[in-house]
Scaffold this motif. Structure first.
Motif, PDB file in Angstrom:
ATOM      1  N   ARG A  44      35.623  34.487  54.412  1.00 29.63           N
ATOM      2  CA  ARG A  44      36.101  35.407  53.382  1.00 29.63           C
ATOM      3  C   ARG A  44      35.330  36.729  53.395  1.00 29.63           C
ATOM      4  O   ARG A  44      34.119  36.742  53.598  1.00 29.63           O
ATOM      5  N   ILE A  45      36.066  37.814  53.156  1.00 26.80           N
ATOM      6  CA  ILE A  45      35.467  39.117  52.879  1.00 26.80           C
ATOM      7  C   ILE A  45      35.588  39.329  51.382  1.00 26.80           C
ATOM      8  O   ILE A  45      36.643  39.091  50.790  1.00 26.80           O
ATOM      9  N   ALA A  46      34.508  39.770  50.736  1.00 29.76           N
ATOM     10  CA  ALA A  46      34.515  39.888  49.276  1.00 29.76           C
ATOM     11  C   ALA A  46      33.982  41.247  48.837  1.00 29.76           C
ATOM     12  O   ALA A  46      33.048  41.783  49.449  1.00 29.76           O
ATOM     13  N   GLY A  47      34.582  41.786  47.776  1.00 29.47           N
ATOM     14  CA  GLY A  47      34.108  43.032  47.182  1.00 29.47           C
ATOM     15  C   GLY A  47      33.049  42.755  46.128  1.00 29.47           C
ATOM     16  O   GLY A  47      33.056  41.711  45.487  1.00 29.47           O
ATOM     17  N   THR A  48      32.146  43.681  45.938  1.00 27.07           N
ATOM     18  CA  THR A  48      31.025  43.483  45.018  1.00 27.07           C
ATOM     19  C   THR A  48      31.359  43.978  43.611  1.00 27.07           C
ATOM     20  O   THR A  48      32.457  44.457  43.334  1.00 27.07           O
ATOM     21  N   ARG A  49      30.354  43.906  42.712  1.00 21.27           N
ATOM     22  CA  ARG A  49      30.505  44.357  41.329  1.00 21.27           C
ATOM     23  C   ARG A  49      30.113  45.826  41.173  1.00 21.27           C
ATOM     24  O   ARG A  49      29.981  46.330  40.056  1.00 21.27           O
ATOM     25  N   LYS A  50      29.952  46.526  42.274  1.00 21.34           N
ATOM     26  CA  LYS A  50      29.634  47.961  42.232  1.00 21.34           C
ATOM     27  C   LYS A  50      30.919  48.756  41.983  1.00 21.34           C
ATOM     28  O   LYS A  50      31.409  49.484  42.842  1.00 21.34           O
ATOM     29  N   THR A  51      31.449  48.591  40.785  1.00 16.66           N
ATOM     30  CA  THR A  51      32.719  49.209  40.422  1.00 16.66           C
ATOM     31  C   THR A  51      32.506  50.308  39.380  1.00 16.66           C
ATOM     32  O   THR A  51      31.416  50.461  38.836  1.00 16.66           O
ATOM     33  N   THR A  52      33.557  51.058  39.097  1.00 11.91           N
ATOM     34  CA  THR A  52      33.485  52.165  38.153  1.00 11.91           C
ATOM     35  C   THR A  52      33.597  51.639  36.724  1.00 11.91           C
ATOM     36  O   THR A  52      34.579  50.960  36.398  1.00 11.91           O
ATOM     37  N   PRO A  53      32.616  51.920  35.850  1.00 10.30           N
ATOM     38  CA  PRO A  53      32.704  51.453  34.464  1.00 10.30           C
ATOM     39  C   PRO A  53      34.014  51.903  33.805  1.00 10.30           C
ATOM     40  O   PRO A  53      34.421  53.056  33.912  1.00 10.30           O
ATOM     41  N   GLY A  54      34.689  50.964  33.148  1.00 15.12           N
ATOM     42  CA  GLY A  54      35.942  51.259  32.482  1.00 15.12           C
ATOM     43  C   GLY A  54      37.160  51.176  33.378  1.00 15.12           C
ATOM     44  O   GLY A  54      38.294  51.244  32.894  1.00 15.12           O
ATOM     45  N   PHE A  55      36.938  51.039  34.676  1.00 17.69           N
ATOM     46  CA  PHE A  55      38.057  51.019  35.627  1.00 17.69           C
ATOM     47  C   PHE A  55      38.011  49.779  36.511  1.00 17.69           C
ATOM     48  O   PHE A  55      38.722  49.674  37.495  1.00 17.69           O
ATOM     49  N   ARG A  56      37.169  48.823  36.134  1.00 18.08           N
ATOM     50  CA  ARG A  56      36.929  47.650  36.971  1.00 18.08           C
ATOM     51  C   ARG A  56      38.190  46.828  37.201  1.00 18.08           C
ATOM     52  O   ARG A  56      38.437  46.356  38.309  1.00 18.08           O
ATOM     53  N   VAL A  57      39.016  46.668  36.159  1.00 21.58           N
ATOM     54  CA  VAL A  57      40.201  45.825  36.310  1.00 21.58           C
ATOM     55  C   VAL A  57      41.136  46.386  37.378  1.00 21.58           C
ATOM     56  O   VAL A  57      41.731  45.630  38.149  1.00 21.58           O
ATOM     57  N   VAL A  58      41.226  47.695  37.487  1.00 17.57           N
ATOM     58  CA  VAL A  58      42.078  48.314  38.504  1.00 17.57           C
ATOM     59  C   VAL A  58      41.469  48.127  39.889  1.00 17.57           C
ATOM     60  O   VAL A  58      42.163  47.782  40.851  1.00 17.57           O
ATOM     61  N   GLU A  59      40.169  48.316  40.004  1.00 11.90           N
ATOM     62  CA  GLU A  59      39.521  48.235  41.311  1.00 11.90           C
ATOM     63  C   GLU A  59      39.468  46.804  41.832  1.00 11.90           C
ATOM     64  O   GLU A  59      39.713  46.559  43.020  1.00 11.90           O
ATOM     65  N   LYS A  60      39.156  45.856  40.956  1.00 16.21           N
ATOM     66  CA  LYS A  60      39.161  44.457  41.382  1.00 16.21           C
ATOM     67  C   LYS A  60      40.578  43.999  41.736  1.00 16.21           C
ATOM     68  O   LYS A  60      40.776  43.205  42.658  1.00 16.21           O
ATOM     69  N   TYR A  61      41.551  44.499  41.013  1.00 16.45           N
ATOM     70  CA  TYR A  61      42.950  44.170  41.304  1.00 16.45           C
ATOM     71  C   TYR A  61      43.321  44.691  42.699  1.00 16.45           C
ATOM     72  O   TYR A  61      43.993  43.993  43.471  1.00 16.45           O
ATOM     73  N   GLY A  62      42.884  45.887  43.033  1.00 19.80           N
ATOM     74  CA  GLY A  62      43.170  46.446  44.357  1.00 19.80           C
ATOM     75  C   GLY A  62      42.599  45.606  45.479  1.00 19.80           C
ATOM     76  O   GLY A  62      43.213  45.459  46.544  1.00 19.80           O
ATOM     77  N   MET A  63      41.411  45.021  45.261  1.00 20.71           N
ATOM     78  CA  MET A  63      40.817  44.138  46.274  1.00 20.71           C
ATOM     79  C   MET A  63      41.726  42.941  46.529  1.00 20.71           C
ATOM     80  O   MET A  63      41.970  42.558  47.683  1.00 20.71           O
ATOM     81  N   LEU A  64      42.229  42.346  45.449  1.00 16.80           N
ATOM     82  CA  LEU A  64      43.086  41.169  45.582  1.00 16.80           C
ATOM     83  C   LEU A  64      44.373  41.512  46.328  1.00 16.80           C
ATOM     84  O   LEU A  64      44.827  40.745  47.181  1.00 16.80           O
ATOM     85  N   VAL A  65      44.976  42.657  45.995  1.00 15.45           N
ATOM     86  CA  VAL A  65      46.203  43.060  46.690  1.00 15.45           C
ATOM     87  C   VAL A  65      45.924  43.281  48.175  1.00 15.45           C
ATOM     88  O   VAL A  65      46.747  42.944  49.029  1.00 15.45           O
ATOM     89  N   GLY A  66      44.749  43.811  48.486  1.00 18.34           N
ATOM     90  CA  GLY A  66      44.383  44.033  49.881  1.00 18.34           C
ATOM     91  C   GLY A  66      44.112  42.754  50.644  1.00 18.34           C
ATOM     92  O   GLY A  66      44.073  42.753  51.874  1.00 18.34           O
ATOM     93  N   GLY A  67      43.905  41.642  49.928  1.00 16.34           N
ATOM     94  CA  GLY A  67      43.737  40.348  50.574  1.00 16.34           C
ATOM     95  C   GLY A  67      42.318  39.841  50.637  1.00 16.34           C
ATOM     96  O   GLY A  67      42.063  38.783  51.207  1.00 16.34           O
ATOM     97  N   VAL A  68      41.358  40.585  50.034  1.00 15.64           N
ATOM     98  CA  VAL A  68      39.972  40.127  50.077  1.00 15.64           C
ATOM     99  C   VAL A  68      39.614  39.429  48.768  1.00 15.64           C
ATOM    100  O   VAL A  68      40.326  39.528  47.769  1.00 15.64           O
ATOM    101  N   ASP A  69      38.494  38.735  48.786  1.00 15.52           N
ATOM    102  CA  ASP A  69      37.996  38.047  47.607  1.00 15.52           C
ATOM    103  C   ASP A  69      37.308  39.071  46.703  1.00 15.52           C
ATOM    104  O   ASP A  69      36.598  39.951  47.184  1.00 15.52           O
ATOM    105  N   GLN A  70      37.502  38.953  45.389  1.00 17.66           N
ATOM    106  CA  GLN A  70      36.880  39.911  44.473  1.00 17.66           C
ATOM    107  C   GLN A  70      35.451  39.529  44.091  1.00 17.66           C
ATOM    108  O   GLN A  70      34.820  40.214  43.285  1.00 17.66           O
ATOM    109  N   HIS A  71      34.906  38.433  44.681  1.00 16.89           N
ATOM    110  CA  HIS A  71      33.568  37.959  44.335  1.00 16.89           C
ATOM    111  C   HIS A  71      33.543  37.673  42.839  1.00 16.89           C
ATOM    112  O   HIS A  71      34.536  37.234  42.279  1.00 16.89           O
TER     113      HIS A  71
END
Length: 314
Positions: free
Chosen positions: A154-181
């Motif tokens: 698995r490739i996974a994205g980290t929690r280094k996301t933009t405050p207040g915009f995390r739900v959009v960024e984590k959602y994008g990881m899932l659509v791209g096919g990687v694990d959101q960690h």
């Protein structure tokens, strides 16, 4: 095959989430309130442009202007629903597109509604699509390269996301096919170097303390910078052990040795993770199948946006 399309896979590889259901069903109900807040932020008082264009019903076409993977559909649907408009999508979420094969732009969707409302939602919708699709696109690129290199984990994205915009960024990881960690601090106990140092380096005590509160449904991950500490973490009861910032060849040697030790010690249920150093450029020589998960911020930090535009039909 497009550079963003995954090569043929078999049943042993992790599934791509968009193949198994509507990812919009994952979203918390609070995202609708967040959309309302964002609309208010963009128009807190008078809408002067809306006064100019009036309230006649119009259609507008959403175009994709650069290569990418479409991501962010539920957010755009909610934006225009709150504004009394409707969206007809011509591509499916998770589908790659390339303007170079479509005369410079790709027709992504048609939006219908009062013209002032179309324009009131335009910039918010485009901003969300651009960022979410950019993360999905980069996630897909890295995943495609990993699969072509023969990596089956698995490739996974980290929690280094933009405050207040995390739900959009984590959602994008899932659509791209990687694990959101992990999504947030409550998703899993993750004992990083600072946690261990705060316990004077006593990994065993840190894991025991975490186990006393996490409950039987939770997992504990421990970040380590040596093979010996990795073994200590596993013997202490860690569910996931992260090898942090190991160099390429050093990582391969360490991971292979640890997997052999894990078989001898009956610790094969522990997940072995690596973080740090993975890039689009070095992925071919960096990955090894002894590592179960590679977590990286390269798929979402400083990621190029996908360019979209919304044009009133005339």
């Amino acid at each position: 095959m497009s550079s963003l399309e995954l090569p043929p896979t078999d049943a042993t590889l992790p599934p791509i989430p968009t193949e198994h259901g509507n990812l919009g069903h994952l979203l918390p109900v609070t995202y609708k309130r967040t959309i309302a807040d964002w609309l208010t932020e963009d128009c807190p008082s008078f809408d002067y442009g809306g006064f100019v264009v009036g309230n006649d019903t119009k259609t507008a076409t959403l175009y994709g202007k650069t290569e990418g993977v479409l991501a962010g559909v539920p957010f755009v649907d909610e934006i225009f629903q709150q504004l009394g408009c409707s969206v007809e999508w011509h591509l499916k979420e998770g589908q790659p597109f390339s303007p170079s094969t479509s005369g410079g732009k790709v027709k992504i969707a048609t939006v219908t509604g009062p013209v002032r409302n179309l324009l009131q939602g335009e910039r918010l919708a485009l901003n969300i699509l651009a960022r979410c699709s950019g993360i999905a696109t980069q996630s897909r690129k890295v995943l495609v390269l990993a699969r072509k290199a023969g990596y089956t984990g698995r490739i996974a994205g980290t929690r280094k996301t933009t405050p207040g915009f995390r739900v959009v960024e984590k959602y994008g990881m899932l659509v791209g096919g990687v694990d959101q960690h992990r999504y947030d601090l409550s998703s899993m106990v993750m004992l990083k170097d600072n946690h261990i140092w705060a316990r004077s380096g006593r990994i065993e005590e840190a894991v025991t303390a975490a186990r006393s509160v996490i409950g039987y449904t939770g997992k504990i991950e421990v970040e380590v910078d040596s093979v010996e500490d990795a073994k200590r973490a596993m013997l202490s009861g860690a569910d996931v052990v992260m090898l942090d910032n190991f160099a390429g060849d050093e990582l391969k040697v360490a991971a292979k040795g640890l997997k052999e030790w894990m078989r001898e010690e009956n610790k094969t249920n522990v997940i072995l993770e690596c973080s740090g150093g993975l890039t689009e450029g070095n992925i071919g020589g960096y990955l090894c199948n002894e590592v179960d998960v590679y977590s990286t911020s390269s798929i979402h930090q400083s990621t190029q946006h996908v360019d979209y535009s919304l044009k009133i039909d005339h």
